[in-house]
Structure formats: structure tokens, C-alpha cells
Design an enzyme around this catalytic site. Structure first.
Site, PDB file in Angstrom:
ATOM      1  N   LYS A  72       2.068   6.293   1.311  1.00 48.62           N
ATOM      2  CA  LYS A  72       0.675   5.984   1.645  1.00 48.62           C
ATOM      3  C   LYS A  72      -0.125   7.226   2.020  1.00 48.62           C
ATOM      4  O   LYS A  72      -1.345   7.234   1.927  1.00 48.62           O
ATOM      5  CB  LYS A  72       0.632   4.923   2.729  1.00 48.62           C
ATOM      6  CG  LYS A  72       1.133   3.587   2.200  1.00 48.62           C
ATOM      7  CD  LYS A  72       0.997   2.450   3.165  1.00 48.62           C
ATOM      8  CE  LYS A  72       1.266   1.105   2.512  1.00 48.62           C
ATOM      9  NZ  LYS A  72       2.712   0.870   2.251  1.00 48.62           N
TER      10      LYS A  72
HETATM   11  C1  LIG Z   1       3.239  -0.051   1.330  1.00 48.03           C
HETATM   12  C2  LIG Z   1       4.641   0.171   0.931  1.00 48.03           C
HETATM   13  C3  LIG Z   1       5.186  -0.428  -0.220  1.00 48.03           C
HETATM   14  C4  LIG Z   1       4.413  -1.407  -1.093  1.00 48.03           C
HETATM   15  O1  LIG Z   1       3.356  -0.817  -1.785  1.00 48.03           O
HETATM   16  P1  LIG Z   1       2.217  -1.732  -2.455  1.00 48.03           P
HETATM   17  O2  LIG Z   1       1.195  -0.787  -2.958  1.00 48.03           O
HETATM   18  O3  LIG Z   1       1.685  -2.606  -1.337  1.00 48.03           O
HETATM   19  O4  LIG Z   1       2.843  -2.543  -3.525  1.00 48.03           O
HETATM   20  C5  LIG Z   1       6.492  -0.107  -0.566  1.00 48.03           C
HETATM   21  N1  LIG Z   1       7.242   0.721   0.180  1.00 48.03           N
HETATM   22  C6  LIG Z   1       6.759   1.303   1.299  1.00 48.03           C
HETATM   23  C7  LIG Z   1       7.636   2.212   2.094  1.00 48.03           C
HETATM   24  C8  LIG Z   1       5.446   1.058   1.726  1.00 48.03           C
HETATM   25  O5  LIG Z   1       4.977   1.634   2.838  1.00 48.03           O
END
Ligand SMILES: *Cc1c(COP(=O)(O)O)cnc(C)c1O
Length: 469
Positions: free
Chosen positions: A112
Site C-alpha cells: 500500500k
Molecule cells: C490490502 C492488502 C491486500 C489486498 O489488496 P486489494 O487491493 O484490496 O485487493 C493483500 N495483501 C496485503 C498485505 C494488503 O495489505
């Protein structure tokens, strides 16, 4: 570049306005009106570029008309220069033609950061130019909160309020949020669960009177800028594995369908991607759609991969929009029937179209732990539970052994010690240097009842760098 709503009834916006928007006024999500398309020669010419330079080339068309090239380049250099690995998103080989794309070398150790480090800088740039202030109110089950706070902590014109469920996030995740101080940073622990937090954010967007005219900005993955930033690393990975001359497959640990949707866009922009695998945990609404054309809400299960614990995938609407020939009225109808009846199927030809590119698998906690242990034994690599789900799905769903398979490594294992412990891997987890004193740092957080009015009163009391709005 103009952006339109998936439900067809909201005005088109430019990049700057879409950055500052949440949901479109018709309840839809914004998508580019026309996706840029690159030729194979153009993509091939980017091989070997540093990450921020590649990012500039991939994202430039999306910000065209809103951010001059020289400024955008500077923003991208600062954003990705702050990552702790000089390759920014290194590839690590697990097996013959099987790779993990490590997306956890940003400040908060999850993918993220790729989007939220950029979002903070873009907001700062745009708000300074406009002489505006905004408030962010976001909900987190763990990773989004710290990444959003890290991304926005230096923003002059942003006050950020992050709601997390009290005592329901891991200690590492909580401390990554509550140990960041600033008069524009506000951590709120809600005496409720994640859905309660998310409902409060939604309700606040629907009725913004408590903000006294200050604009509310979204940091969850409905924000277009987040999707945009995630397109880049698909190009980055493919270029290192022989793309675009050769096609590449990706397996993506998926919750809200944001990260994998970025891969779908990369393909539509000209990158040869032969397969996208939707890897879910027990919360498998997307797997049930991909395998059986049933998009139906079920109860939420708490798993060892909490960042994918969702009942509904908000970005899936963006794919549905394309599958329905970009017919906004059709999407509004589907979403209505979802709201009323809790589910829908799409026409057979549309589902078949989706299945040309997407495969899927749901992986439970036991299989997640088995995969962590198996990969550790095979390679000495310790996977976080989300990435392990991606690996398991890649191994089950792979269509061709000749095509490189890239699993998105979405988080660092140190964020999820419970899963690593349950996997029985006897390796001590160590925090990276910049977080090594995390457990000694002071924390700052306000506990509030599960009550919308109390939260909104808190925001309006502190929304102007700790002072009332
Ligand atoms: C947010 C997240 C996901 C999922 O990603 P999306 O874009 O919501 O599909 C998967 N793994 C981790 C570690 C995350 O923080």
C-alpha cells in the site's frame, strides 16, 4: 485525461478533481474515459529504467493536463526514493520461472506504500496550488491506516483521522499507526469491529455537515490515484522477465480487487499479460464469481490474512463496468440488485469473457500455513500469509510452465507473526532497521465509542491541525 463514473450519471472530472473525490455523486467509481495504450516498441524501450522513471512514463497520460512533467518527475523521485531497497520492487526467484515481486520495502512494509506515499505527495502538491485544506477520514483493518498516515504526515494541508477497531489489529499494525505523531495525525480506536469503522466513514461521506465546508478525501482503494500507482509495478516486473516480447502471468492476493485491477489495466495498456490469478482467503466472494458466476455476499470470517478479510470487493465494480461494455445504467442496476438481494450473476458471455484472463482460488488458513512452511523449506524464504496465498493459487492455477509466474509479495512477514508462528517455521522475525525500536516507542491514540456522532464531533474539534474546524 478525463474520468467518468461507472454508473454513468456523475459529471466527468479531470485528474485533480478525481484525486480529491471519493465516490462519484451517483455512487459509482471513477475510471479513465480512455485508457492510454503503449506500443510494444515503446514498452521495450523502458527496459532498465529506474523505478521512478518507469513510473513517470506509465502514469504520465493519467495526470496529463493537471501536473506538469517536471513537477511530476520530482514527486515520483521523492516518492520512490524513500523506499529502503534501491530496486524499489525487487523480484526474487522461488522456483523455475516462479518469482515473488517484493512490494514491502516501503516505510510500512506493505504494498500500500506504493500508492499512499504517492497520494500524500500529490495531495500536498494540488492543495498547495489551490490554497485548500482537506480532511481525510479513513477506516483500516491494519495496513491501509499506517500507510495512509505515513503518506500524509508531512502534508501541510491535510488532517488525517484513521479509525481502527479497538484491540482488533495486530500489535505491529497498531504501533505503526499510533507511534506517528503530528498535530495533523489522529488515531481513533473504535469500540467496535472493522465494518463499524467503515460504516462511519461511508456515513461521513454521505453527510458532510460536521466538516463545516472542509472537503473530505478518500484514502481507500476507491481513490483512482491508488489504482494508477499500482499499474507501474506490473510493467516493472514484466520488463525484467523478458516482457514485452514475452508474456507474463501474475498471481495476486486479493481483497478489494484494487491491486489486481491495476494488473488488468496494465494489460489493456499494451503489456502482454497472459493470466491473472485472483487469490483469496476464506472470504472468497471473488473466487465464487470467477469459478461459478455467483457474486453473493456471505458472512465475514477472521483469518490469518486479515488484510483480505472482506465481504464485498469495492473495486470489482470497475471490472464489471468494462464487462458490460461501459454501460453505466447496467452497473447501477446490478449494484441495486446486489444491495437488495445480496447477490447477482452476469450473462454467460460476459462471465466467459472475464474467464479468458482471470483464474481464481480460495485458500484457507491451514493451506496458508502449509505454504509458508513449504516455501521456507524449499528456498529459505519466509512469506507473509497474504503472499503465501498468492503462491498457493499460482501453483494450483498456473496455465503454462513456460510463462514466467509472478506472485505479488504484498507484505513483509514481520507484520503477521501469528501466521508465521502457526506455520511452525522456527525463524525469528526481525523488524527492519527503521522500525527496530517500534515496541519501545510512545503511542498516541483516542478510544471512542461505536457512535458516529462522537466520531464526527471529534473530527470537527481537531480537524484544523488539532484545532476546531
Ligand atoms: C490490502 C492488502 C491486500 C489486498 O489488496 P486489494 O487491493 O484490496 O485487493 C493483500 N495483501 C496485503 C498485505 C494488503 O495489505
Amino acid at each position: 485525461m478525463r474520468y467518468i463514473s461507472t454508473r454513468g450519471q456523475a459529471p466527468a472530472l479531470n485528474f485533480e478533481d478525481v484525486l480529491l473525490a471519493g465516490l462519484a455523486s451517483d455512487g459509482g467509481l471513477y475510471v479513465p474515459e480512455n485508457l492510454p495504450r503503449f506500443t510494444q516498441e515503446e514498452i521495450a524501450s523502458w527496459a532498465g529504467l529506474p523505478y521512478h522513471e518507469l513510473a513517470f512514463r506509465v502514469m504520465r497520460p493519467f495526470v496529463a493536463g493537471s501536473i506538469p512533467d517536471a513537477d511530476f518527475k520530482k514527486i515520483l523521485e521523492a516518492t520512490y526514493g524513500a523506499f529502503s531497497h534501491s530496486a524499489v520492487a525487487p523480484l526474487r526467484q522461488l522456483n523455475g520461472n516462479e518469482w515473488v515481486l517484493e512490494l514491502f520495502h516501503g516505510p510500512t512494509l506493505a504494498f500500500k506504500d506504493f500508492a499512499l506515499q504517492l497520494l500524500g505527495r500529490l495531495l500536498d502538491y494540488v492543495l498547495q496550488k489551490r490554497g485548500e485544506r482537506v480532511v481525510i477520514v479513513g477506516a483500516t483493518s491494519g495496513d491501509t491506516g499506517s500507510a495512509a498516515i505515513e503518506g500524509c504526515k508531512h502534508c501541510e494541508n491535510v488532517d488525517i483521522f484513521i479509525l481502527h477497531p479497538h484491540n482488533r489489529v495486530s500489535e505491529v499494525q497498531r504501533r505503526q499507526m499510533t507511534t506517528l505523531f503530528g498535530d495533523n495525525i489522529h488515531n481513533i480506536a473504535i469500540e467496535g469491529n472493522f465494518d463499524d469503522c467503515q460504516e462511519m466513514v461511508k456515513a461521513s461521506f454521505a453527510d458532510q455537515g460536521f466538516l463545516k465546508g472542509t472537503r473530505l478525501v478518500a484514502v481507500n482503494s476507491i481513490n483512482w490515484a491508488r489504482i494508477m500507482a499500482q499499474i507501474v509495478y506490473y510493467f516493472h516486473a514484466a520488463l525484467q522477465l523478458g516482457g514485452p516480447a514475452r508474456s507474463v502471468a501474475f498471481s495476486v492476493p486479493t481483497g478489494n480487487f484494487g491491486d489486481i485491477f491495476a494488473g488488468y489495466l496494465a494489460r489493456n495498456m499494451g503489456l502482454p499479460i497472459s493470466q491473472l490469478i485472483v487469490a483469496t482467503n476464506r472470504n472468497d466472494i471473488l473466487h465464487r464469481f470467477m469459478s461459478g458466476n455467483q457474486y453473493v455476499k456471505q458472512t465475514l470470517h477472521a483469518t490469518l490474512s486479515p488484510s483480505m478479510d472482506i465481504m464485498v470487493s469495492s473495486n470489482f465494480e470497475r471490472l464489471l463496468f468494462d464487462l458490460h461494455g461501459r454501460n453505466g445504467a447496467a452497473i447501477a442496476g446490478l449494484m441495486d440488485s446486489f444491495k437488495q438481494g445480496g447477490g447477482f450473476s452476469v450473462e454467460a458471455e460476459r462471465w466467459t469473457e472475464a474467464r479468458k484472463l482471470f483464474d481464481s482460488l480460495a485458500v484457507d488458513d491451514a493451506q496458508t500455513c502449509e505454504t509458508i512452511a513449504e516455501v521456507y523449506e524449499q528456498t529459505g524464504e519466509l512469506l507473509d500469509p497474504h503472499t503465501a496465498i498468492g503462491v498457493k493459487a499460482a501453483r494450483e492455477c498456473r496455465r503454462s510452465l513456460d510463462t514466467p509466474m509472478v506472485i505479488l509479495g504484498t507484505a513483509h512477514p514481520v507484520k503477521f507473526p501469528e501466521a508465521v508462528e502457526k506455520a511452525g517455521v522456527g525463524k525469528a522475525l526481525e523488524l527492519p532497521a527503521h522500525l527496530s525500536d517500534l515496541f519501545e516507542r510512545d503511542e498516541r491514540c483516542t478510544v471512542l465509542p461505536n457512535d458516529l456522532k462522537a466520531v464526527q464531533a471529534f473530527v470537527s474539534q481537531h480537524g484544523n491541525r488539532g484545532k476546531p474546524l
